[in-house]
Structure formats: structure tokens, C-alpha cells
Write a protein that holds these residues in place. Structure first.
Motif, PDB file in Angstrom:
ATOM      1  N   TYR A  38       0.834  -1.204   0.000  1.00 31.97           N
ATOM      2  CA  TYR A  38       0.000   0.000   0.000  1.00 31.97           C
ATOM      3  C   TYR A  38       0.867   1.251   0.000  1.00 31.97           C
ATOM      4  O   TYR A  38       0.642   2.202  -0.762  1.00 31.97           O
ATOM      5  N   CYS A  42       1.316   4.226  -2.977  1.00 31.05           N
ATOM      6  CA  CYS A  42       1.066   5.652  -2.707  1.00 31.05           C
ATOM      7  C   CYS A  42       2.296   6.490  -3.050  1.00 31.05           C
ATOM      8  O   CYS A  42       2.194   7.585  -3.619  1.00 31.05           O
ATOM      9  N   ALA A  54      -1.862  10.425  -2.577  1.00 34.55           N
ATOM     10  CA  ALA A  54      -2.491   9.125  -2.799  1.00 34.55           C
ATOM     11  C   ALA A  54      -2.799   8.526  -1.432  1.00 34.55           C
ATOM     12  O   ALA A  54      -2.060   8.736  -0.465  1.00 34.55           O
ATOM     13  N   TRP A  55      -3.882   7.775  -1.363  1.00 30.49           N
ATOM     14  CA  TRP A  55      -4.383   7.295  -0.069  1.00 30.49           C
ATOM     15  C   TRP A  55      -5.075   5.953  -0.283  1.00 30.49           C
ATOM     16  O   TRP A  55      -5.772   5.759  -1.278  1.00 30.49           O
ATOM     17  N   GLN A  72      -0.641   6.390   2.986  1.00 25.93           N
ATOM     18  CA  GLN A  72      -0.800   7.629   2.232  1.00 25.93           C
ATOM     19  C   GLN A  72       0.559   8.243   1.961  1.00 25.93           C
ATOM     20  O   GLN A  72       1.530   7.983   2.659  1.00 25.93           O
ATOM     21  N   THR A  73       0.602   9.057   0.918  1.00 25.36           N
ATOM     22  CA  THR A  73       1.763   9.891   0.623  1.00 25.36           C
ATOM     23  C   THR A  73       1.231  11.235   0.117  1.00 25.36           C
ATOM     24  O   THR A  73       0.276  11.289  -0.654  1.00 25.36           O
TER      25      THR A  73
END
Length: 622
Positions: A38, A42, A54-55, A72-73
Motif C-alpha cells: 500500500y 502511494c 495518494a491514499w 498515504q503519501t
């Protein structure tokens, strides 16, 4: 309908969507862990593709239908973690993420400034430079797992072609998650199989298979360091009495308490194993006769203290036999065998323990004599085959049998199969013994064929047989002699035999399969073959080892491993045979779990061929 980006913007938007798709594919190829996947996806979306953030969120099935932040990022962590998100059909669930999860459809907010659905989050989004949002539902194993959200600095950023590319990235991510989960389940199943194959289900101690490995390792170390070692074998009485009076549950408690006392008394340096229903062993990696005798005395004292069961105080009544390296043997089989002889001597001793007594020369002479007798028995057709029926569980019909060799010695009487088969394996007689069994089984199969009975007969092949360069030639010759069809005989190979030399075993199996032979892996669960290797084997069925089957009605761990093997085999399009089915309850449970075929005493003991038809005529199986 989504508003398209301007023509001038579209190529740039498509480029970053393509970078997202490419980076996601690279991440999926390298992924070994869901959480890391994930976060990497992101990172790719923001740092490589150039989106604002991005999440990834997971849809929970709690009363509030909340959405949990996973990675997230591009957003500060405190803000991402504080978002109140839900996929319920309420105000907080009508944002892009909640709508995508609830409906299973892509949701786009082309303009954060004016989109009424973003009211609760508009201020925070605008402060962080987010002008448009895309929320993609994540499908994992045909269910919505959560959402994959991407934010852009520009309004109207997500045109049709860009969304199509990003949707592919979301589909790939969902597939990657499913693949990781499949790998995890397979690894857990393999770990469970390994644990069950090497551990006693009741006590958690090493079992007989693992004891042999530990003993072999200890002998190698002792030889290098030129020191002795000891093997203590114990038998604890009264278990049968306790079964009859108090039941199996209390008898199991007794075995567990004995195991605990043995572990405490032996200490961490001396591994304890449970090798039978009432049998244990202690490996003493360093020490001779004096140290082994002292350890035996301490164990007897520890077991002499009464054990409380259902308000009764019972003593364990143990006997201990001791075998020493190198004086009593230099390999595991010799030490185990002589430890067993010493155990019988201990039962007649007033001290409760005994060192092995008996010369090596005498035992070697006895083995040589028995080896000569076995060779003559093979050459003069003095062995017997008994046949144990196999039952197709779904139809309640006999669907085949396994050929099991018996030896009625003129002086020693009926010799246990394990004893003379091990002798044959250690002396090179296993190959002629296998050829004799094959010819005898084909002769009987031909007789049954003449009577109109068309059921396969299973014949066992050993590890040495798999290395025999003449095996295929001999099988072809035997088939030609009896005019046999390929479905007359099924060959069974133990999992441990396959793992002795996997490459040669694979080559031999492929050659056998080219003859259209039916192939089965016997004693599955005890040889620790990898799932990858198993998938490559050209076999038709798995036989679950009886050590798991016999305890499945009273032990959840054994039942789970049997269930796992059945599912694994069926996923590989293999038939599943359970051996060691001793009672109707086990047979019924196997049927519920979807097992295909059963074999064991509740169906029939191995019987001579001439009694087979009479048995079938009077049995409940048809």
C-alpha cells in the motif's frame, strides 16, 4: 458525467497516469507484504507520477461502516489519520471514498471548491492544494476491500483516458493484494504441515520423525568432537487403565503432565520427544553410561511423584532403556533399535532402567541371517500379498485396494512388515522385493480382471526404487507379461522418498506418467515437500498420513491439518485418500470435509486375495 481535461493538459495527465500504472506494476512484482505494498503504491503515485496525494483505505464492517486509513503519501499523517470517513449512506459517507466503496463505482470530484459532497473536508483539502479527487473502489477476491484515492493540484484533472489507466492500476493493486493473501495462506498451511509433521499434536514435543533427525545431527557432532551420547527410551504404563476408567481426556492429561515433568527434569540441553501413545525418548547429546544412568534415575524420581487426575493420585510406572553412541551403535536406527531392546530389559529390572546388553557381532550375525532368508523368500516366491480395500466415501463403494507384503518366516513366524522392509532398504534387497510385489499384484489383478472385477491395485515404490535405472524397463516388462492396462496398477511413493532426491524423483515420475500410470503421494504431511514442488509433480492423488487421521476426531489441530490437506489437494485437482481410518466417526468427519477415499481398519484390515470377494459379499461396503 465527468468533465474532461483540456486538450492542452491531457497529454501531461495521461503521462502521469501511465507512470502510475508502470510504477504500480513494478511494485506488485516486488511485493512481499500488504502494508508495504500500500505504502509503495502511494509513494509511486506522488513521487514518480506527480499527483498531489495518494491514499488507501479499508472498508470496515462495524456498525458505523467506517473507513480505516492504511497508507498515504502527500498528506501529513496526523491529518490523514484524523479524517472521519465512512461508507454509510449518510453525509460523511457521500464523499468520493465512501461513495466508491458503497456503490462499487468510480467517483470523481472534478472541483473541490464547488463540489457539495466535499463540504466536510473542503477546507482541509484546499489548504493542502487539492483541487480534484478520484476515488477508485478496490476489489479483492470479488469483494470491495476499500478505496484507492488520488488527488491532483488542478481542477478537472481526471479525464476519461486518464481514469481508464488509473482504474487498471487499481485493478492490478486488488489482484496484487489477493495474490499476497493467497501466498500467505499457502505459507501458513505449509508451516502448519511442517509443524504437524515434526511435532506431537498432544504435547507439542518433537515426534518420532523429528527425533530421528535430532539424533542424526547429534551423532554427526559427537563424531566430530569424539564424545559419546545417549538415547533414553521410556514407556509409561497405566494409560490403558486410565482410558477405561477415566476416559481419553484424562489419559491425555496424564501424557501432557508426564511430558512436562520430562522436559523439566531433562533440562534444555537434552531434548524430549514423544514417539508413541505411551512412549517418550530423551536425547542426551553429551555423556556416557554414568551420565545417562544418572539422568534415568532423576527421571524415575520425577515420575514417581503421583499425578492427580479427577481427584485420584496415580503413579506413572515408567521403564527406561538406554543406548549409547558409539558403543551400542553409530547410526540412528541402531540406537533406536537397541534402546527399545534395553527398554524391554528395563521392564524386567528392579531398578526401572537398563543399559543395552548384547554384542554387536551377535546382532550383525542375526541381521545377516535374516537378510539371507529374505533373499531366498523373494527368489522362491515365499512371500504373501494381502490387500486392504479402499472405499469411495461419497458412494460407499470399494474402489480399489493396496497390496501389502507379508512374510511368514519358517522359524521366526510372521515378521512385521516394517522390520523386514527396513532390512530390505538397508541391504539393497528393496528393489527385488518391489519387483516381486509388482509381479504378484499384477498376477492377482489379472485374475480379478478375468472375473470381471476392474479396480486398481496400489503398489509402493521406495526411494531406492526411484533411483533404479531399470525400473521403467521392468515395469514395462511386467505389464507386457500380464497384458496389463495402465489403470490396473497405481504407484504410491512416500513424500519422504520424493524429498531424498527431488530431481531424480521428478524425472522418474515424469517417465512413469508417460506410461499413463496413476501416481499417489503416500504419507503426505510427514516429508515436508514445498508447495511449489508439489504443484510440479505429475501425480493424481495424495494420501494423508494416518498420524493426522487417527487423531482428527479428538484433536482440533489434527482435524485442521486434514482439512487443509484436502483443500490443498482439491485446489491442485488431486484426489484425496485418508489412511488409518479406524472408526465410523472419523469416516463420517472425512466425508463432511470432502475427502474422496478412505482406507483403514473400520473398512477392513488387509486380507488375502482369496478372501476378498467373500469379505465384500458380507460387508456393508459394495
Amino acid at each position: 458525467m465527468p468533465v474532461q481535461a483540456s486538450v492542452e493538459q491531457e497529454p501531461g495527465f495521461l503521462n502521469r497516469a501511465l507512470r502510475t500504472l508502470s510504477g504500480c506494476n513494478r511494485a506488485l512484482l516486488r511485493a512481499t507484504d500488504e502494508t508495504a505494498l500500500y505504502q509503495e503504491i502511494c509513494r509511486v503515485v506522488v513521487e514518480q507520477a506527480g499527483y498531489r496525494f495518494a491514499w488507501v483505505g479499508r472498508a470496515e464492517h462495524d456498525p458505523g461502516k467506517s473507513i480505516t486509513h492504511l497508507a498515504q503519501t502527500g498528506l501529513d499523517l496526523d491529518y490523514a489519520s484524523s479524517l472521519r470517513l465512512t461508507w454509510a449512506n449518510a453525509e460523511l459517507g457521500r464523499g468520493p471514498a465512501g461513495t466508491a466503496i458503497r456503490t462499487g463505482k468510480i467517483c470523481i470530484s472534478h472541483d473541490v471548491q464547488s463540489d457539495p459532497a466535499l463540504g466536510p473536508w473542503r477546507e482541509g483539502a484546499l489548504e493542502r492544494g487539492i483541487a480534484s479527487l478520484l476515488s477508485l473502489p478496490l476489489w479483492v477476491e470479488e469483494e470491495i476491500f476499500g478505496s484507492f484515492d488520488i488527488g491532483a493540484l488542478e481542477p478537472n484533472a481526471f479525464g476519461a483516458q486518464e481514469v481508464e489507466l488509473l482504474s487498471q492500476a487499481a485493478e492490478d493493486l486488488g489482484f496484487g493484494i489477493a495474490t499476497l493473501r493467497t501466498r500467505t495462506r499457502a505459507a501458513e498451511a505449509e508451516a502448519t504441515i511442517k509443524r504437524m509433521a515434526y511435532s506431537d499434536a498432544l504435547t507439542g514435543l518433537p515426534n518420532r520423525v523429528r527425533l530421528r533427525e535430532l539424533l542424526e545431527e547429534a551423532i554427526v557432532a559427537a563424531k566430530q568432537e569424539r564424545r559419546p551420547l545417549g538415547l533414553l527410551q521410556l514407556e509409561v504404563g497405566r494409560s490403558r487403565e486410565i482410558n477405561e476408567v477415566l476416559g481419553y481426556h484424562e489419559a491425555d492429561r496424564l501424557q501432557q503432565e508426564i511430558a512436562n515433568r520430562l522436559v523439566q527434569t531433562a533440562g534444555a540441553a537434552n531434548p524430549v520427544a514423544r514417539v508413541g501413545e505411551c512412549e517418550f525418548a530423551v536425547l542426551m547429546p553429551s555423556g556416557g553410561a554414568e551420565q545417562a544412568s544418572q539422568l534415568a534415575q532423576r527421571i524415575l524420581v520425577a515420575l514417581d511423584e503421583p499425578i492427580e487426575l479427577s481427584g485420584l493420585f496415580l503413579d506413572a510406572r515408567a521403564s527406561i532403556g538406554i543406548a549409547l553412541y558409539p558403543g551400542h551403535g553409530t547410526d540412528p536406527e541402531a540406537l533406536i533399535r537397541r534402546g527399545s531392546i534395553a527398554l524391554e530389559q528395563a521392564k524386567r529390572s528392579s531398578t526401572g532402567y537398563a543399559l543395552f546388553k548384547g554384542g554387536l557381532d551377535l546382532e550383525c550375525a542375526q541381521r545377516m541371517a535374516l537378510m539371507g532368508d529374505l533373499r531366498r523368500a523373494i527368489e522362491h516366491n515365499e512371500l504373501l500379498l494381502h490387500y486392504q480395500p479402499k472405499l469411495q466415501i461419497a458412494t460407499n463403494k470399494v474402489c480399489g485396494s493396496e497390496a501389502l507384503v507379508r512374510w511368514q518366516h519358517p522359524q521366526h513366524g510372521l515378521i512385521a512388515p516394517d522390520q523386514f522392509i527396513k532390512l530390505a532398504e538397508s541391504t539393497g534387497l528393496i528393489t527385488p522385493l518391489t519387483y516381486w510385489v509388482l509381479d504378484a499384484a499384477l498376477a492377482q489383478r489379472y485374475a480379478w480382471h478375468e472375473e470381471g472385477i476392474e479396480r486398481p491395485v496400489s503398489v509402493n515404490l521406495s526411494a531406492r526404487d526411484l533411483r533404479d535405472p531399470k525400473l521403467l524397463e521392468r515395469i514395462n516388462g511386467s505389464f507386457a507379461t500380464w497384458g496389463a492396462q495402465s489403470d490396473w496398477i497405481e504407484f504410491e511413493l512416500t513424500e519422504s522418498a520424493l524429498m531424498e532426491d527431488p530431481v531424480t524423483a521428478m524425472e522418474t515420475l515424469v517417465r512413469l506418467k508417460n506410461l499413463d500410470a496413476q501416481l499417489a503421494i503416500d504419507d503426505f504431511g510427514t516429508g515436508y515437500s514445498s508447495l511449489a514442488y508439489l504443484q510440479q509433480l505429475p501425480v493424481d492423488s495424495l494420501k494423508i498420513d494416518q498420524s493426522f487421521v487417527t487423531r482428527m476426531t479428538c484433536d482440533d489441530g489434527s482435524a485442521k491439518i486434514v482439512h487443509s490437506i484436502i483443500e490443498l489437494a482439491h485446489n491442485l485437482d488431486l484426489t484425496v485418500v485418508a489412511e488409518g481410518v479406524e472408526d465410523q466417526a472419523t469416516l463420517t468427519q472425512l466425508g463432511r470435509l470432502g475427502c474422496d477415499i478412505a482406507q483403514g481398519y473400520t473398512i477392513s484390515r488387509p486380507i488375502p486375495a482369496e478372501q476378498f470377494r467373500d469379505w465384500e459379499a458380507h460387508s456393508t461396503w459394495h
